[in-house]
Scaffold this motif. Sequence first.
Motif, PDB file in Angstrom:
ATOM      1  N   VAL A 292     -26.019  -8.361 -20.530  1.00 32.84           N
ATOM      2  CA  VAL A 292     -25.174  -7.715 -21.543  1.00 32.84           C
ATOM      3  C   VAL A 292     -24.211  -6.738 -20.886  1.00 32.84           C
ATOM      4  N   SER A 293     -24.742  -5.962 -19.927  1.00 30.77           N
ATOM      5  CA  SER A 293     -23.862  -4.995 -19.261  1.00 30.77           C
ATOM      6  C   SER A 293     -22.738  -5.702 -18.488  1.00 30.77           C
ATOM      7  N   ARG A 294     -23.091  -6.788 -17.787  1.00 34.44           N
ATOM      8  CA  ARG A 294     -22.054  -7.518 -17.060  1.00 34.44           C
ATOM      9  C   ARG A 294     -21.055  -8.167 -18.003  1.00 34.44           C
ATOM     10  N   PHE A 295     -21.516  -8.620 -19.143  1.00 37.51           N
ATOM     11  CA  PHE A 295     -20.592  -9.236 -20.106  1.00 37.51           C
ATOM     12  C   PHE A 295     -19.630  -8.190 -20.655  1.00 37.51           C
ATOM     13  N   VAL A 296     -20.145  -7.000 -20.943  1.00 43.25           N
ATOM     14  CA  VAL A 296     -19.275  -5.931 -21.451  1.00 43.25           C
ATOM     15  C   VAL A 296     -18.258  -5.532 -20.390  1.00 43.25           C
ATOM     16  N   ILE A 297     -18.724  -5.412 -19.144  1.00 43.51           N
ATOM     17  CA  ILE A 297     -17.811  -5.031 -18.054  1.00 43.51           C
ATOM     18  C   ILE A 297     -16.714  -6.083 -17.880  1.00 43.51           C
ATOM     19  N   LEU A 298     -17.084  -7.347 -17.924  1.00 44.87           N
ATOM     20  CA  LEU A 298     -16.102  -8.412 -17.762  1.00 44.87           C
ATOM     21  C   LEU A 298     -15.149  -8.492 -18.942  1.00 44.87           C
ATOM     22  N   MET A 299     -15.651  -8.193 -20.143  1.00 41.74           N
ATOM     23  CA  MET A 299     -14.758  -8.177 -21.303  1.00 41.74           C
ATOM     24  C   MET A 299     -13.711  -7.083 -21.164  1.00 41.74           C
ATOM     25  N   LEU A 300     -14.155  -5.903 -20.732  1.00 44.11           N
ATOM     26  CA  LEU A 300     -13.189  -4.820 -20.526  1.00 44.11           C
ATOM     27  C   LEU A 300     -12.203  -5.173 -19.417  1.00 44.11           C
ATOM     28  N   GLU A 301     -12.717  -5.800 -18.335  1.00 44.59           N
ATOM     29  CA  GLU A 301     -11.844  -6.205 -17.250  1.00 44.59           C
ATOM     30  C   GLU A 301     -10.833  -7.252 -17.727  1.00 44.59           C
ATOM     31  N   SER A 302     -11.283  -8.164 -18.576  1.00 47.11           N
ATOM     32  CA  SER A 302     -10.392  -9.197 -19.095  1.00 47.11           C
ATOM     33  C   SER A 302      -9.302  -8.591 -19.960  1.00 47.11           C
ATOM     34  N   GLN A 303      -9.632  -7.583 -20.744  1.00 47.46           N
ATOM     35  CA  GLN A 303      -8.613  -6.920 -21.565  1.00 47.46           C
ATOM     36  C   GLN A 303      -7.577  -6.218 -20.698  1.00 47.46           C
ATOM     37  N   ARG A 304      -8.057  -5.568 -19.640  1.00 46.52           N
ATOM     38  CA  ARG A 304      -7.099  -4.876 -18.757  1.00 46.52           C
ATOM     39  C   ARG A 304      -6.198  -5.883 -18.025  1.00 46.52           C
ATOM     40  N   ILE A 305      -6.769  -7.014 -17.644  1.00 42.29           N
ATOM     41  CA  ILE A 305      -5.962  -8.031 -16.963  1.00 42.29           C
ATOM     42  C   ILE A 305      -4.922  -8.614 -17.909  1.00 42.29           C
ATOM     43  N   ARG A 306      -5.292  -8.855 -19.188  1.00 43.70           N
ATOM     44  CA  ARG A 306      -4.319  -9.372 -20.150  1.00 43.70           C
ATOM     45  C   ARG A 306      -3.182  -8.369 -20.354  1.00 43.70           C
TER      46      ARG A 306
END
Length: 455
Positions: A292-306
């Motif tokens: 869950v923590s890695r999924f949240v981190i990757l979601m935030l990273e994906s938003q910043r990349i977009r």
Amino acid sequence: MRIFFTGLLLIATAFGASAQQTSETLTLDGLLEAVREGRVIEKKENTQRLKRFRQEESSRQEMLDNIITEQTRQETLSKQQETEFDVNEEEIAELEEKLGERMGSLKELFGVLQQVASDSQAQFHGSLTQLDYPERNTFLVDFAGRMGQANRLPALAEIEKVWFELQQEMVESGRIVTSTRNIIDRSGQEVEAQVTRVGLFNVVADGKYLQYIPETGRLVEFARQPDSRYLQGPKALAANDSGAFVFAIDPVRGQLLAILTQAPNLSERIGQGGVIGYIIIGLGIFGVLLAVSRFVILMLESQRIRKQLGELSSPRDDNALGRILLAYKSLTRLNVETLELKMGESVLKEVPRITRYLSLLKIIAAVAPLLGLLGTVTGMIVTFQAITLFGAGDPRLMAGGISQALITTVLGLSVAIPVLLLHNVVQSRARSITDILQHEAVAVVAHQAEQAQQQ
């Protein structure tokens, strides 16, 4: 020969008498005198014994006469009683024949009434309505006994009473009755409580199920209650809920309820797994939290990349794409081949941060079922040891041990399945981010190559 032994006896007697006289010596004359005295004494005793026998002869003869007279009287009495017995037997046979003729098909009535009374008594003995009507068993037992003798027609009132008891049992099966009774609580104390009987199925008090003991006629609170979903009805009755509510009934009068109370709950099931079960649960919790923590981190990273994709001209270092673009700006003077290698190096630096701990999640998903299998094998070993000690005569012993052994397998699969699914979800998100980084890196290199050709 008799005279010879008598003489020896007299000699021995004389010898014993003479032995007491230490001063007197034994001679032939003395021995002869002793024999003579012994014969005189013996003759005197025989004369007295014969006289006594003659005196008792008359009394013995009188006793013999009395015995013979009594024997004759008893023989006469025996013949009279035998004659009377034969006469009575004939009369009984005639009376039984007359009774059979008069009874006719009513004999079947006796059998039916006896069977109905016996079956009803057995049914009522374990029924919850016995709490309200304890006296009916005495009547049914007595009635069944009299019908078994088949020597007297039952009264119409008795037959109607049997019918009434059966009808009353059917009526009570659809009634809900509340009364004040003494019950035995879990601590073994006898307390007074408001008891509600739901037909012939359940007895509840204070929102809890009670067990009826037919042998003692007591109501006993179960040592443990079933799951909360089965207690909605008793709690609604305790709260005097007037609306419609769900109530679980036991059609076999408490047997299913007793089985439900013995079934282990979730915490007990988990406890059966032992140390290995707790290890699996801990591993599963860690894996889920990590995923869950890695999924949240990757979601935030994906938003910043977009967001960075919309602002390629102003890269920021708070996301992987921005750091790659910043590295590109510092490498614009290099040729295309070198730039391509440097950009690939930049992408490779960002990939480990994105795919971090994914292999650990995969390991957890693979290790959890193996730990479950280990717990199962360990439990089976314990089960076989119990069978070696106590034998296989009780199937519940084997079933209970196997059930406990399989708990770890269930826990292992329960952990492996969601962790594996979360691993795939996180891996998919990481792969999508990595694809974006690789695509943008290739795009930057292609742009640089295009500018070099134009120059």
